[in-house]
Write an enzyme that holds these catalytic residues in place. Structure first.
Site, short mmCIF file in Angstrom:
data_model
loop_
_atom_site.label_atom_id
_atom_site.label_comp_id
_atom_site.label_asym_id
_atom_site.label_seq_id
_atom_site.Cartn_x
_atom_site.Cartn_y
_atom_site.Cartn_z
N HIS A 248 -1.94 -11.33 21.02
CA HIS A 248 -1.76 -11.55 18.70
C HIS A 248 -2.80 -10.36 18.68
O HIS A 248 -3.18 -10.33 17.50
CB HIS A 248 -2.29 -12.75 19.33
CG HIS A 248 -4.09 -13.48 19.30
ND1 HIS A 248 -4.43 -13.85 20.40
CD2 HIS A 248 -4.93 -13.01 18.39
CE1 HIS A 248 -5.96 -13.48 20.23
NE2 HIS A 248 -6.00 -13.32 18.88
N ASP A 293 0.23 -15.96 25.40
CA ASP A 293 -0.58 -14.33 24.59
C ASP A 293 -1.46 -13.44 25.55
O ASP A 293 -2.52 -13.76 25.79
CB ASP A 293 -1.60 -15.57 23.83
CG ASP A 293 -2.81 -14.88 23.30
OD1 ASP A 293 -2.06 -13.80 22.65
OD2 ASP A 293 -3.19 -15.18 22.45
N GLY A 387 -13.30 -11.95 17.33
CA GLY A 387 -13.19 -10.62 17.48
C GLY A 387 -13.12 -10.48 19.11
O GLY A 387 -13.62 -9.51 19.48
N SER A 389 -11.40 -11.48 21.04
CA SER A 389 -9.78 -11.41 21.76
C SER A 389 -9.43 -10.87 22.46
O SER A 389 -10.17 -9.86 22.27
CB SER A 389 -9.05 -12.24 20.32
OG SER A 389 -9.10 -12.94 20.11
N GLY A 390 -8.59 -11.33 23.62
CA GLY A 390 -8.11 -10.29 25.02
C GLY A 390 -9.25 -9.47 25.78
O GLY A 390 -8.83 -8.97 26.51
C1 4AZ Z 1 -10.16 -15.61 16.97
O1 4AZ Z 1 -9.85 -15.97 16.35
C2 4AZ Z 1 -10.76 -16.31 17.91
N1 4AZ Z 1 -13.89 -20.38 20.00
C3 4AZ Z 1 -11.02 -15.91 19.42
C4 4AZ Z 1 -12.09 -17.18 20.25
C5 4AZ Z 1 -12.04 -18.77 19.10
C6 4AZ Z 1 -11.48 -18.82 19.06
C7 4AZ Z 1 -11.69 -18.01 17.35
C8 4AZ Z 1 -12.69 -19.44 21.53
O2 4AZ Z 1 -9.88 -14.69 17.51
#
Ligand code: 4AZ
Length: 439
Positions: A248, A293, A387, A389-390
């Site tokens: 994503h 993902d 932020g 993520s990944g």
């Molecule tokens: C995001 O939006 C996101 N609490 C990543 C991790 C989590 C929530 C949102 C986990 O990238």
């Protein structure tokens, strides 16, 4: 029997007389200054203090001022056939053979006259030698600075020879040769292998991960994926050319030329910035369910590993990740839902939550698929956020190697009770990673 008090008092008055003659109390002319008892007292005290300090310093430097010394030894194991199972430190075979060797080395030194000097032994690598196995073992000792290098080495060699009787049913080729290593040599050996955190790098006795701000070298596999020098996502170095991240992250663009991979603690002043050759997104990534993902980025050039930039280990597909076990998530994501990303790398300790518990109606109510993994704290409060993520969710194994168990994927807001972070379960994609990268 009586005591001759008169004689005593006479002798005392004689002594006082003598003192007065010497100038006690100090009604003395300044010319006899050197005989002044105050001065004598002062000189005596000063001499005693100087002597005491000198002796204390000598004792400290000779007996207590210790320094760490690293040594390398190769053990040839004759009765274990090298198999593919020993290619990766993630397999049970690799782990148990390494643990056996480490425990024999530890036991031998702990029972020898070097028990107070021996700190730790670690199998840095198991490698094939024909059909046999060679274990490269790094050992750490603490000797006083004044110790003689040649004699330290020969003491270690002599204890090593006794070790050969301790291996039980492991047949070890005798006379292991010991080489002394600099701290840098030892670090270079560890950075070539996966999963070495800072405590393994220095074979330190304890690990303390404290606070929320990461320190240099704490998470050497963490990268920041950026577009136009703007941090978008985290990622994890899994070889000198491959980064593992979330699919994503590439919603806005999957053009490799628009991305850079940045190393180091700070997103604004990266220690190293690399261009990207290609981006591989899982073919079956489903944005709605967030299934699959996962994505890979290939760097344009291989990175040179250092103490602060090297790979994490990948688990085997069958690796067990017990609910309740400790894991760490790291990243530059926001500190609260809706907040800004940060410029200095943060870390947080979480616990693995079973998919069953995570699918409870009050939690994610069935949205957690087999390729996902939940981690958080029962009351919330510790979580990844926007932020992150990944980025990596890692765990340390019994030998203190770090493994990537999750990729930050999604969650309902951040840090809420019953709404833990949801991660891509790396073990479920171990074969996909291997197909796409050969790792
Ligand atoms: C995001 O939006 C996101 N609490 C990543 C991790 C989590 C929530 C949102 C986990 O990238």
């Amino acid at each position: 029997m009586g005591l001759d008090l008169s004689a005593k008092s006479e002798s005392r008055s004689g002594f006082l007389k003598a003192l007065r003659q010497w100038g006690w109390p100090a009604r003395v002319p300044s010319t006899s200054r050197f005989l002044n008892p105050y001065v004598i007292c002062f000189i005596v005290i000063a001499v005693v203090v100087i002597l005491a300090v000198t002796i204390a310093l000598l004792v400290y430097f000779l007996a207590f001022d210790q320094k760490s010394y690293f040594y390398h030894s190769s053990f040839q194991i004759l009765n274990v056939n090298y198999s593919n199972q020993l290619n990766s430190p993630a397999t049970q075979e690799y782990r148990s053979l390494s643990e056996r060797i480490e425990s024999v080395v530890t036991k031998t030194f702990k029972e020898s006259n070097l028990r107070n000097q021996f700190i730790r032994a670690h199998v840095a690598k198991l490698r094939p030698d024909g059909s046999d196995v060679i274990a490269d073992v790094i050992m750490k000792f603490r000797f006083t600075r004044s110790s003689n290098g040649a004699s330290m080495k020969s003491r270690i060699e002599s204890v090593s020879r006794q070790m050969l009787n301790n291996f039980g049913n492991l047949e070890i080729n005798p006379s292991p040769e010991i080489t002394s290593l600099t701290v840098q040599d030892a670090a270079n050996i560890f950075t070539k292998e996966c999963g070495a955190g800072p405590d393994l790098m220095t074979l330190s006795e304890e690990r303390i991960i404290g606070g929320i701000k990461a320190e240099e070298g704490d998470w050497p596999w963490q990268v920041s994926l950026q577009r136009n020098n703007f941090h978008i996502c985290g990622g994890t170095l899994i070889s000198n050319t491959w980064i593992l991240t979330a699919a994503h992250c590439f919603r806005s663009s999957s053009n490799p030329r628009q991305w850079t991979v940045n190393f180091g603690l700070s997103t604004t002043v990266p220690a190293l910035r690399m261009r990207v050759r290609s981006i591989v997104i899982h073919d079956n990534y489903e944005p709605i369910t967030r299934e699959n993902d996962i994505a890979l980025m290939q760097l344009e050039r291989g990175v040179t590993f250092t103490r602060n930039i090297h790979t994490v280990c990948l688990p085997v597909a069958s690796q067990n990740i017990p609910p309740g076990s400790t894991a760490y998530v790291t990243g530059w994501g926001s500190l609260e839902y809706g907040g800004n990303t940060v410029t200095e790398l943060q870390q947080v300790q979480v616990r693995i939550i079973s998919n069953n518990v995570c699918n409870a109606p009050a939690s994610y109510n069935g949205a957690i698929l087999p390729g996902m993994l939940c981690a958080g704290l029962p009351g919330g409060g510790a979580d990844a956020c926007q932020g992150d993520s990944g980025g990596p969710l890692v765990q340390e194994d019994s030998r203190r190697l770090w493994f990537l168990v999750g990729i930050v994927s999604w969650g309902f807001q951040c840090g809420l009770p019953d709404k833990p972070g949801v991660y891509t379960r790396v073990t479920a994609y171990r074969d996909w990673i291997n197909q796409r990268t050969g790792i």
